[in-house]
Scaffold this active site. Structure first.
Site, PDB file in Angstrom:
ATOM      1  N   LEU A  76       0.788  -6.055 -11.350  1.00 23.81           N
ATOM      2  CA  LEU A  76       2.061  -5.433 -10.962  1.00 23.81           C
ATOM      3  C   LEU A  76       1.905  -3.938 -10.681  1.00 23.81           C
ATOM      4  CD1 LEU A  76       4.510  -6.957 -13.630  1.00 23.81           C
ATOM      5  CD2 LEU A  76       3.872  -7.894 -11.458  1.00 23.81           C
ATOM      6  N   THR A  95      -3.404   3.584  -4.025  1.00 20.46           N
ATOM      7  CA  THR A  95      -3.148   2.760  -5.212  1.00 20.46           C
ATOM      8  C   THR A  95      -2.981   1.304  -4.806  1.00 20.46           C
ATOM      9  OG1 THR A  95      -1.937   4.598  -6.162  1.00 20.46           O
ATOM     10  CG2 THR A  95      -1.646   2.464  -7.220  1.00 20.46           C
ATOM     11  N   ALA A 117       1.969  -9.281  -7.438  1.00 25.55           N
ATOM     12  CA  ALA A 117       3.362  -8.995  -7.089  1.00 25.55           C
ATOM     13  C   ALA A 117       3.392  -8.318  -5.728  1.00 25.55           C
ATOM     14  CB  ALA A 117       3.991  -8.100  -8.138  1.00 25.55           C
ATOM     15  N   TYR A 153       4.038   1.452   3.201  1.00 28.51           N
ATOM     16  CA  TYR A 153       4.148   0.642   1.987  1.00 28.51           C
ATOM     17  C   TYR A 153       4.050  -0.839   2.340  1.00 28.51           C
ATOM     18  CZ  TYR A 153       6.299  -1.419  -2.173  1.00 28.51           C
ATOM     19  OH  TYR A 153       6.571  -2.180  -3.277  1.00 28.51           O
TER      20      TYR A 153
END
Ligand code: UDP
Length: 322
Positions: A76, A95, A117, A153
């Site tokens: 997650l 990340t 996720a 993203y």
């Protein structure tokens, strides 16, 4: 079982920790506290069943150790929240891409089942609703230009999905990809732009509730308890392996209606104001007008039915901030 949760001090991760510890598992977590917080897991401070390592998922030696010692991994840890992505794009991309690479390569080394996720953001700006059906896992995606930072993203998480599926197909690694729609509930912070905690916090202190754009954009919100239930059931369901699965709620509301509902439920004197997307996020921002999930796959795999209706979802956030 011994379960590793990356991002266990975050909003979703900490609720998953609560659930898995309650179910009798030994849970370890790695979290760099970049968006997570010790406050979210303070209830486990003296709990021998839970251990948090404050470090980054990019630490190879640590990840090797932690993945080898567990039976299953919930991944997650990620840079999330539209505001964070707009303000710190390098961190977001690194990340999300390198972190998932690390988790998958270690899971593959030790052949550990892993749930990744992902996010409904990967659908991009594709419009659904208004006569077009809700978003299905195999619906075509529509990304904006690379100069529109928001889509970084979506692309980073889409890459994560591709990589996870590649590990499943090429290396037979058991992976499950949960595509989460807007998830809300206690412990979610408004700091990274998420709409509901922002509205509730403003309403409770009588400051203006700020709606971005015309407020006719809509979202479907899922309560964190429903999301955790779905994640745990998916992990236990053999037929979910190698699949991408939407996790969400079909109840849809416009952001303007959401603002009115929050104002009414908090009996707030706050004004509801509108500002342009440019003012909210900086120039060149693109939003999606509607985003609601088709959850038939989730239903058929685990018999999922969201229990939280919008009213109780909002109330749980109000109670948290009161
Ligand atoms: N939004 C808003 N006011 C806020 C924060 C967000 O009107 O204070 C809007 C935002 O532009 C978007 C929706 O609410 O249309 C949901 O935003 P959020 O960042 O929570 O999630 P996402 O955009 O990823 O669905």
């Amino acid at each position: 079982m011994k379960i590793l949760i990356t991002g266990g001090a975050g909003f979703i991760g900490s609720h998953l920790v609560d659930r898995l510890v309650r179910d009798g598992h030994d849970v370890t977590s790695v979290d760099d506290l970049s968006t997570g917080s010790m406050k979210n897991i303070r209830q486990h401070q003296n709990n021998g069943r839970f251990k948090l390592v404050v470090d980054t998922i990019l630490n190879e030696r640590l990840m090797d150790e932690m993945v080898s010692a567990c039976d299953q991994v919930y991944h997650l840890a990620a840079a999330v929240g539209v505001k964070l992505i707009m303000n710190r794009p390098v961190e977001t991309l690194e990340t999300n891409v390198k972190g998932t690479e690390m988790v998958l390569s270690m899971a593959n080394k030790y052949k550990k089942k892993v749930l990744i996720a992902s996010t409904s953001e990967v659908y991009g700006k594709i419009m659904n609703g208004n006569g077009t059906p809700p978003l299905k896992e195999d619906t075509d995606r529509l990304m904006g230009a690379t100069t529109k930072r928001r889509w970084a993203y979506a692309c980073s998480k889409a890459f994560d999905e591709f990589l996870a599926l590649a590990y499943y197909e090429e290396k037979r690694l058991p992976v499950i990809i949960a595509r989460l729609f807007n998830t809300v509930g206690p412990r979610q912070t408004g700091q990274y732009g998420m709409v509901l905690p922002n509205f509730v916090q403003k309403a409770l202190i009588g400051k203006p509730i700020i709606v971005y754009g015309d407020g006719f954009q809509s979202r479907s919100f899922t309560h964190i308890d429903d999301v955790v239930e779905a994640l745990v059931c998916l992990m236990a369901e053999p037929a979910a392996v190698g699949q991408v699965i939407n996790v969400g709620n079909e109840e849809e509301i416009t952001i303007k209606e959401l603002a009115l509902m929050v104002k009414k439920m908090t009996q707030s004197s706050s004004e509801i104001e509108s500002i342009t997307y440019d003012r909210a996020y900086g120039p060149g921002f693109e939003d999606m007008q509607r985003r609601s999930p088709d959850i038939s796959k989730l239903r058929s795999l685990i018999g999922f039915e969201p229990r939280g209706d919008l009213h109780s979802i909002i109330q749980s956030v109000i109670d948290y901030y009161l």
